[in-house]
Design a protein around this motif. Structure first.
Motif, short mmCIF file in Angstrom:
data_model
loop_
_atom_site.label_atom_id
_atom_site.label_comp_id
_atom_site.label_asym_id
_atom_site.label_seq_id
_atom_site.Cartn_x
_atom_site.Cartn_y
_atom_site.Cartn_z
N ASN A 165 0.81 -1.20 0.00
CA ASN A 165 0.00 0.00 0.00
C ASN A 165 0.86 1.27 0.00
O ASN A 165 0.33 2.36 0.02
CB ASN A 165 -0.92 0.00 1.23
N ASN A 194 -3.29 0.96 -3.46
CA ASN A 194 -3.91 2.29 -3.47
C ASN A 194 -5.09 2.40 -2.51
O ASN A 194 -6.11 3.00 -2.82
CB ASN A 194 -4.34 2.65 -4.90
N GLY A 241 -4.95 3.98 0.33
CA GLY A 241 -4.85 5.21 1.09
C GLY A 241 -4.23 4.96 2.44
O GLY A 241 -4.03 3.82 2.85
N PRO A 242 -3.95 6.05 3.15
CA PRO A 242 -3.29 5.89 4.46
C PRO A 242 -4.21 5.26 5.48
O PRO A 242 -5.43 5.45 5.45
CB PRO A 242 -2.94 7.34 4.86
#
Length: 167
Positions: A51, A68, A70-71
């Protein structure tokens, strides 16, 4: 499927025509990196699923999949885990796409993936009920998470999430 540290302890034979896939949310997991480097030194094609763009795993693999997702805001990285599962399922579909005998099953899997977001929305509606169940468990001294077959990896991940949230 193997745990990177266990894989290294056994010094498994790896050959130049092998493909090794390394999955890590952060792309910096030490034992996974060590296993990656071991496989790469033996000439295997190494693939990363991570990620984190620019992570060590994404830099040191021959190719990879950036999920992808996201955090991650919380400690328990469920969003990334779910995205990794989807990415690996999709990779499996691509790798098996030349098997005509599996076409119907592939379509079933794709339809299930299309329904995944609706299923997640339904689970999120159960927030109050899940919280109620958690309140019954949080004072316990131990909790066992058990499963077999395809659910074994999910049990390991669930146990890890519980550990991450309780220390």
């Amino acid at each position: 499927v193997d745990i990177a540290s266990d894989f290294l302890d056994r010094s498994c034979p790896i050959f130049r025509d092998d493909v090794a896939i390394f999955v890590s949310q952060s792309g910096e997991t030490a034992d996974t990196l060590s296993a990656l480097r071991y496989c790469k030194s033996k000439g295997a094609l190494v693939v990363g699923v991570t990620n984190t763009v620019g992570s060590t795993i994404s830099r040191e693999t021959d190719c990879g999949i950036h999920i992808n997702a996201g955090p991650e805001i919380g400690v328990a990285s469920t969003k990334a885990y779910t995205s990794q599962i989807v990415a690996l399922v999709m990779l499996g579909l691509v790798l098996s796409s030349d098997r005509v005998s599996q076409t119907a099953r592939s379509h079933e899997i794709i339809e299930s993936l299309e329904q995944l977001s609706d299923g997640i929305r339904e689970v999120l509606k159960l927030d109050a009920k899940i919280k109620s169940e958690a309140e019954k468990l949080y004072k316990e001294n131990s909790l066992l998470v058990m499963g077999r077959g395809v659910n074994f990896a999910n049990c390991l991940e669930g146990a890890l999430k519980i550990k991450e949230l309780t220390y």
